[in-house]
Design an enzyme around this catalytic site. Structure first.
Site, mmCIF file in Angstrom:
data_model
loop_
_atom_site.group_PDB
_atom_site.id
_atom_site.type_symbol
_atom_site.label_atom_id
_atom_site.label_comp_id
_atom_site.label_asym_id
_atom_site.label_seq_id
_atom_site.Cartn_x
_atom_site.Cartn_y
_atom_site.Cartn_z
ATOM 1 N N ASP A 179 0.908 -1.146 0.000
ATOM 2 C CA ASP A 179 0.000 0.000 0.000
ATOM 3 C C ASP A 179 0.942 1.190 0.000
ATOM 4 O O ASP A 179 1.578 1.487 1.021
ATOM 5 C CB ASP A 179 -0.876 0.010 1.258
ATOM 6 C CG ASP A 179 -1.889 1.126 1.203
ATOM 7 O OD1 ASP A 179 -1.483 2.277 0.933
ATOM 8 O OD2 ASP A 179 -3.080 0.874 1.427
ATOM 9 N N HIS A 180 1.079 1.854 -1.137
ATOM 10 C CA HIS A 180 2.184 2.809 -1.233
ATOM 11 C C HIS A 180 2.030 3.986 -0.274
ATOM 12 O O HIS A 180 3.000 4.661 0.034
ATOM 13 C CB HIS A 180 2.423 3.260 -2.683
ATOM 14 C CG HIS A 180 1.470 4.290 -3.191
ATOM 15 N ND1 HIS A 180 0.218 3.986 -3.631
ATOM 16 C CD2 HIS A 180 1.602 5.634 -3.332
ATOM 17 C CE1 HIS A 180 -0.381 5.105 -4.025
ATOM 18 N NE2 HIS A 180 0.432 6.115 -3.852
ATOM 19 N N HIS A 242 -5.712 2.948 1.181
ATOM 20 C CA HIS A 242 -4.859 4.053 1.636
ATOM 21 C C HIS A 242 -5.441 4.798 2.843
ATOM 22 O O HIS A 242 -4.759 5.042 3.829
ATOM 23 C CB HIS A 242 -4.653 5.073 0.516
ATOM 24 C CG HIS A 242 -4.133 4.480 -0.762
ATOM 25 N ND1 HIS A 242 -3.243 3.439 -0.787
ATOM 26 C CD2 HIS A 242 -4.364 4.796 -2.064
ATOM 27 C CE1 HIS A 242 -2.946 3.146 -2.051
ATOM 28 N NE2 HIS A 242 -3.618 3.952 -2.841
#
Ligand code: BG6
Length: 487
Positions: A179-180, A242
Site C-alpha cells: 500500500d504505497h 490508503h
C-alpha cells in the site's frame, strides 16, 4: 545496511507502473548506494522484447522523466534483463528457470528472489501457482518474497479467495501486500510524532480531541485508467486501502515493539474496532458523487461518463465522504470525517486533529480552535494552530500557526514511497506492508458501502474543480463543523 544480493523479478514489466514507479525507484536506490552490492532486475511479461530493447526503453524513460544521465545510468541499465512468457500459462514458466539460474549465479544471489506482481489483478492468484509448479517458491535455496500490488481483492470474498490461493504456495511471511501510502515518509512520521513526544500522546484521545479529518484530494481525473477505475471507484481505489491505513496510524495504540508483528497487531486491532456501518448511518453520513462536465484551472475536462473505458451510464463514484466512529476506549464518541475525490481544486493529503476548545472562553466569544495539521503531501510537514493575543488593546485571541516543513531539514534524503517499500521488502521488513487480517478488516468494514453502491444508493454530481458536492458540506455541518480547505 544494504540488503543481501538478490534478483528482482517484475511481472508486468511492460506496464505503466514498472516504467513510472518501479524502475525509477530502483534507479534512485542504486544511485544512493542503497541496493545490494550485486543485484539483477528481470522484467517479465507477455510482450515480445529482448534484453536490449527492454533496457533501452527503461533507459530512455529514466532520461526523459528523471533527468538521469552519465555513468550511473549506464551502470544501472546493465542490471536490467527481460524474459517474455505467457504469464497465464504454467508451462511457459519453464523459460524462467535457466534465466534465473544464470542470473543467480552471475550476481551471486544464493537464490534470493523478490517477485513483484504488477500485473492485472486477475493474475495475482495464477502467478504464485505457476511459480510453485516449477519450484520457484522454494526457500531451500535463498529466500523468496512476493510483493502484491493493490487492489488485493475486489471485496471480502475475493480477497479471502486470493489469500487462500496464494497461501497454498507462499507462507504469510513471504507475502508483502503493498500500500504505497504506508511508504510515504509523513505517514510513518505520524507514529514518531505520536509515540515519541510527551507533548502530544497524553492528549491523543476522546478527552481532548473533538474530531479528526482525513482528506486525500486530487487534481487529476481518471486519466487513461477509466477501464480499471470504473469497476473500482473511490471507495475501492482510495478508501478501502490508503485512507483506512492512514486512519489506523492515527488511531492505533502504541506497539509493544517496533517490529512488523507488534505494529501490525495494533493496526489490525484498530481496524477491527471500526464501528460497523449500517444503512441508516450511510443514508446520512456517506456522500458518494461523480464529476460532471466543467473546467479545472484553464482546462476543459470531460464528464466522467465520457472518459475512455467508462460506461456511458456509469454510477461509479469519483468522490466520497464518510463520517465514521471507532468503538474503543480511546476513541469512543470521537467522529472521524474522511473524504477523497478526483478533480478537486488542490492536490493535498492531510490529517487534521481538532482539539476541544477550552471549557469557558475567558478572552473572547469565539476562542480559536487548537488543531494539529499533518500534511502528508505535497509540502510534507506539520503545523500547529492555536490562539495568541491580538496585539493592541484588549485580550482578544487570534489563530496563529507554528509550522514545520520537511523541506527545511538539512539532511533531507526522503525516500519516495516505492523506494522505501522496495528496500524494506529486500531487507525482509514487512512492517509497512498490509497483513492479511488488516486487509480483511478493511474489506469487512467497507462491505456495507459496496452493498449500498450495488443497490444504487444516492449518487450526487459535482463540478470538476469544485470541492465536491454540497451534500458533503451539509453532512459535516450537521454536527456544526466544516471541512478544512487549505488556502
Ligand atoms: C493510487 C490510486 O493507488 O493512488 C490512484 O489507484 C490515485 O487513483 C493514487 O491517483 C494517488 O496516489 P498519490 O501517491 O499520488 O497520492
Amino acid at each position: 545496511m544494504r540488503p543481501e544480493n538478490n534478483c528482482i523479478v517484475i511481472f508486468g514489466a511492460s506496464g505503466d507502473l514498472t516504467r513510472r514507479k518501479l524502475i525509477p525507484a530502483l534507479f534512485h536506490l542504486f544511485k544512493n548506494n542503497q541496493l545490494p552490492e550485486k543485484f539483477a532486475v528481470l522484467g517479465v511479461s507477455r510482450t515480445e522484447l529482448d534484453d536490449d530493447t527492454f533496457r533501452e526503453a527503461m533507459r530512455r524513460n529514466l532520461i526523459e522523466k528523471e533527468g538521469a544521465h552519465g555513468q550511473t545510468l549506464e551502470a544501472f541499465c546493465t542490471h536490467l534483463y527481460y524474459q517474455s512468457i505467457d504469464t497465464a500459462d504454467r508451462d511457459d514458466y519453464a523459460k524462467l528457470l535457466p534465466r534465473l539460474d544464470a542470473l543467480h549465479h552471475e550476481y551471486d544471489t544464493r537464490g534470493n528472489t523478490v517477485y513483484y506482481l504488477s500485473t492485472p489483478p486477475s493474475l495475482y492468484g495464477i502467478i504464485p501457482e505457476c511459480l510453485a509448479a516449477h519450484g520457484l517458491n522454494d526457500e531451500e535455496r535463498g529466500w523468496k518474497r512476493l510483493i502484491v500490488e493493490k487492489p488485493f481483492g475486489y471485496d471480502s470474498q475475493t480477497a479471502k479467495d486470493l489469500d487462500r490461493t496464494i497461501h497454498h504456495y507462499f507462507h504469510e511471511h513471504q507475502i508483502y501486500r503493498i500500500d504505497h501510502y504506508l511508504g510515504k515518509e509523513t505517514v510513518q512520521n505520524l507514529l514518531v510524532l505520536r509515540f515519541s513526544n510527551g507533548l502530544f500522546e497524553p492528549l491523543w484521545n476522546r478527552n481532548y480531541i473533538d474530531y479528526i479529518e482525513i482528506t486525500a484530494a486530487e487534481t487529476i481525473g481518471v486519466e487513461d485508467r477509466g477501464g480499471y477505475y470504473d469497476g473500482s471507484g473511490a471507495v475501492r481505489d482510495m478508501f478501502q486501502n490508503h485512507l483506512l491505513q492512514i486512519l489506523a496510524m492515527v488511531a492505533m495504540e502504541p506497539p509493544a515493539l517496533i517490529d512488523a508483528d507488534s505494529m501490525r497487531d495494533e493496526v489490525a486491532k484498530v481496524l477491527h474496532s471500526l464501528h460497523p456501518l449500517d444503512n441508516e448511518h450511510l443514508k446520512t453520513h456517506l456522500v458518494l458523487a461523480q464529476y460532471g462536465k466543467g473546467r479545472v484551472g484553464d482546462k476543459e475536462v470531460l464528464p466522467y461518463r465520457q472518459e475512455k473505458g467508462v460506461a456511458a451510464d456509469s454510477t461509479t463514484e469519483t468522490y466520497m465522504a464518510l463520517r465514521l466512529q471507532i468503538d474503543n476506549w480511546r476513541w469512543s464518541g470521537v467522529p472521524f470525517y474522511i473524504r477523497t475525490g478526483k478533480y478537486l481544486p488542490m492536490r493535498f493529503t492531510e490529517v487534521v486533529i481538532h482539539f476541544k476548545t477550552t471549557p469557558h472562553p475567558v478572552f473572547n466569544q469565539h476562542a480559536p480552535e487548537n488543531k494539529l495539521i499533518i500534511r502528508i503531501q505535497p509540502d510534507e510537514g506539520i503545523a500547529m494552530r492555536f490562539g495568541l493575543k491580538r496585539p493592541g488593546a484588549g485580550f482578544d485571541a487570534e489563530e496563529v500557526s507554528m509550522d514545520f516543513r520537511y523541506a527545511d531539514l538539512a539532511a533531507n534524503n526522503v525516500l519516495t514511497a516505492y523506494e522505501r517499500l522496495l528496500l524494506d521488502a529486500m531487507k525482509g521488513d514487512a512492517t509497512l506492508f498490509a497483513r492479511t487480517d488488516a486487509v480483511h478488516a478493511c474489506w469487512k468494514f467497507v462491505e456495507p458501502i459496496l452493498a449500498y453502491k450495488a443497490n444504487r444508493g444516492q449518487l450526487y454530481n459535482y463540478d470538476p474543480g469544485s470541492w465536491g458536492p454540497t451534500e458533503a458540506d451539509k453532512m459535516i455541518a450537521r454536527s456544526g463543523r466544516v471541512w478544512r480547505q487549505p488556502k
